[in-house]
Scaffold this motif. Structure first.
Motif, PDB file in Angstrom:
ATOM      1  N   GLU A 113       0.832  -1.204   0.000  1.00 12.22           N
ATOM      2  CA  GLU A 113       0.000   0.000   0.000  1.00 12.22           C
ATOM      3  C   GLU A 113       0.867   1.255   0.000  1.00 12.22           C
ATOM      4  OE1 GLU A 113      -3.202  -0.114  -0.308  1.00 12.22           O
ATOM      5  OE2 GLU A 113      -3.398  -2.279  -0.075  1.00 12.22           O
ATOM      6  N   ALA A 114       0.413   2.273  -0.719  1.00  9.67           N
ATOM      7  CA  ALA A 114       1.163   3.536  -0.787  1.00  9.67           C
ATOM      8  C   ALA A 114       1.362   4.137   0.599  1.00  9.67           C
ATOM      9  CB  ALA A 114       0.445   4.521  -1.707  1.00  9.67           C
ATOM     10  N   ASP A 115       0.347   4.046   1.463  1.00 11.11           N
ATOM     11  CA  ASP A 115       0.471   4.601   2.821  1.00 11.11           C
ATOM     12  C   ASP A 115       1.605   3.927   3.591  1.00 11.11           C
ATOM     13  OD1 ASP A 115      -1.607   6.327   2.339  1.00 11.11           O
ATOM     14  OD2 ASP A 115      -3.094   5.206   3.492  1.00 11.11           O
ATOM     15  N   ASP A 116       1.758   2.609   3.416  1.00 11.67           N
ATOM     16  CA  ASP A 116       2.834   1.898   4.111  1.00 11.67           C
ATOM     17  C   ASP A 116       4.200   2.293   3.564  1.00 11.67           C
ATOM     18  OD1 ASP A 116       1.128   0.541   5.810  1.00 11.67           O
ATOM     19  OD2 ASP A 116       0.944  -1.200   4.509  1.00 11.67           O
ATOM     20  N   LEU A 117       4.278   2.482   2.255  1.00 16.24           N
ATOM     21  CA  LEU A 117       5.535   2.933   1.650  1.00 16.24           C
ATOM     22  C   LEU A 117       5.943   4.291   2.194  1.00 16.24           C
ATOM     23  CD1 LEU A 117       4.853   1.829  -2.022  1.00 16.24           C
ATOM     24  CD2 LEU A 117       6.767   1.035  -0.634  1.00 16.24           C
ATOM     25  N   VAL A 118       5.001   5.213   2.245  1.00 12.64           N
ATOM     26  CA  VAL A 118       5.293   6.564   2.736  1.00 12.64           C
ATOM     27  C   VAL A 118       5.654   6.519   4.218  1.00 12.64           C
ATOM     28  CG1 VAL A 118       4.327   8.853   3.153  1.00 12.64           C
ATOM     29  CG2 VAL A 118       3.906   7.690   0.976  1.00 12.64           C
ATOM     30  N   SER A 119       4.946   5.689   4.995  1.00 14.22           N
ATOM     31  CA  SER A 119       5.249   5.564   6.420  1.00 14.22           C
ATOM     32  C   SER A 119       6.664   5.036   6.633  1.00 14.22           C
ATOM     33  CB  SER A 119       4.234   4.631   7.091  1.00 14.22           C
ATOM     34  OG  SER A 119       4.530   4.459   8.460  1.00 14.22           O
ATOM     35  N   CYS A 120       7.059   4.064   5.837  1.00 16.44           N
ATOM     36  CA  CYS A 120       8.420   3.531   5.930  1.00 16.44           C
ATOM     37  C   CYS A 120       9.443   4.616   5.617  1.00 16.44           C
ATOM     38  CB  CYS A 120       8.577   2.358   4.969  1.00 16.44           C
ATOM     39  SG  CYS A 120      10.266   1.736   4.803  1.00 16.44           S
ATOM     40  N   LEU A 121       9.239   5.328   4.525  1.00 12.98           N
ATOM     41  CA  LEU A 121      10.196   6.359   4.119  1.00 12.98           C
ATOM     42  C   LEU A 121      10.263   7.491   5.142  1.00 12.98           C
ATOM     43  CD1 LEU A 121       9.301   6.378   0.329  1.00 12.98           C
ATOM     44  CD2 LEU A 121      11.383   5.436   1.376  1.00 12.98           C
ATOM     45  N   ALA A 122       9.122   7.828   5.748  1.00  9.85           N
ATOM     46  CA  ALA A 122       9.118   8.852   6.799  1.00  9.85           C
ATOM     47  C   ALA A 122       9.880   8.372   8.031  1.00  9.85           C
ATOM     48  CB  ALA A 122       7.678   9.220   7.162  1.00  9.85           C
ATOM     49  N   SER A 123       9.750   7.086   8.358  1.00 11.52           N
ATOM     50  CA  SER A 123      10.514   6.528   9.475  1.00 11.52           C
ATOM     51  C   SER A 123      12.007   6.565   9.177  1.00 11.52           C
ATOM     52  CB  SER A 123      10.066   5.091   9.761  1.00 11.52           C
ATOM     53  OG  SER A 123       8.739   5.043  10.236  1.00 11.52           O
ATOM     54  N   VAL A 124      12.375   6.264   7.932  1.00 13.89           N
ATOM     55  CA  VAL A 124      13.778   6.379   7.529  1.00 13.89           C
ATOM     56  C   VAL A 124      14.267   7.803   7.716  1.00 13.89           C
ATOM     57  CG1 VAL A 124      15.348   6.309   5.552  1.00 13.89           C
ATOM     58  CG2 VAL A 124      13.725   4.437   5.918  1.00 13.89           C
TER      59      VAL A 124
END
Length: 250
Positions: A113-124
């Motif tokens: 999901e796009a939301d999970d991708l963005v959440s991962c990148l924000a955590s990075v």
């Protein structure tokens, strides 16, 4: 859903032995980074153990307990000290920052999901030290190959391997492509002459197309600095098999 696929970590390592140009690329990235390295989706440590052996302070995060157990065993075997963390790359807080964060070998594509991708990148982004960078690699989707994912079970001879206990292990895969979700849904079959179902496991991977990757990075607070099409640093183009990306906070 991928838990069964990664449950047999020893067999995974025989099917995907790692090494080669990709490891050397990430070792070079770590050598020039400043020393503190985090790998998300670290698996059995194909890349992180050599990086730690070079002297970097390394942390590996993975969702699979089986993969981490094999990573610990291999690190101990090589006399290399690392920190291994079981966790979800979509939302993690390690309480420290890193000079280099790595998401290698298509690990990012497990986030459907796009939301999970963005959440991962924000955590990075939150875990990057000043001057720190994210380096990741994902395949460049082939429209032709996606169109050929018709659900037929086919042999993957290049992935077949010999196990000391099981003998020759065949690898066959049946895949379909969900164009709306941009997700390839597969079932992987590992079998021998005496056991037709050594492993039968589902695996789903998202496609991230070249034009959407910079947008996802921007939503996560990052920007694309460089994108290469192979491990030798060839500039990326539409025919490249790989999207090898160097990113920094924006």
């Amino acid at each position: 859903m991928e838990e069964a696929f990664y449950a047999e970590a020893r067999l995974y390592d025989l099917m995907f032995p790692g090494g080669g140009a990709s490891v050397e690329f990430y070792r070079a990235q770590a050598a020039g980074s400043g020393g503190r390295v985090l790998e998300l989706g670290c698996g059995t440590g194909h890349k992180l153990i050599p990086i730690a052996a070079d002297g970097s302070s390394c942390v590996g995060l993975d969702l699979s307990a089986s993969m981490l157990a094999e990573a610990r065993r291999k690190a101990d075997e090589h006399g290399v000290v690392l920190e291994w963390v079981q966790g979800d790359m979509t939302a993690f807080d390690l309480g420290r920052t890193f000079d280099l964060v790595v998401i290698a070998a298509n690990s990012l594509l497990h986030l459907l999901e796009a939301d999970d991708l963005v959440s991962c990148l924000a955590s990075v982004r939150r875990h990057l030290a000043p001057g720190g960078r994210l380096v990741l690699d994902v395949f460049n989707p082939s429209v032709r190959m996606l169109a050929e994912a018709d659900g037929v079970r086919r042999n993957r001879e290049s992935l077949s391997f010999t196990d000391p206990d099981l003998g020759r292990v065949r690898v066959e895969v049946a895949e379909t492509y969900d164009a709306l979700a941009q997700v390839t849904r597969g079932t992987w079959h590992l079998s021998t002459d005496t056991d037709p179902a050594v492993v039968v496991a589902p695996l789903e991977l998202r496609s991230i197309f070249p034009q959407e990757l910079p947008l996802l990075l921007e939503l996560g607070g990052l920007r694309l600095v460089s994108r290469y099409g192979d491990w030798s640093g060839t500039p990326f183009d539409g025919a490249s098999p790989l999207q090898l990306c160097v990113c920094e906070p924006r």
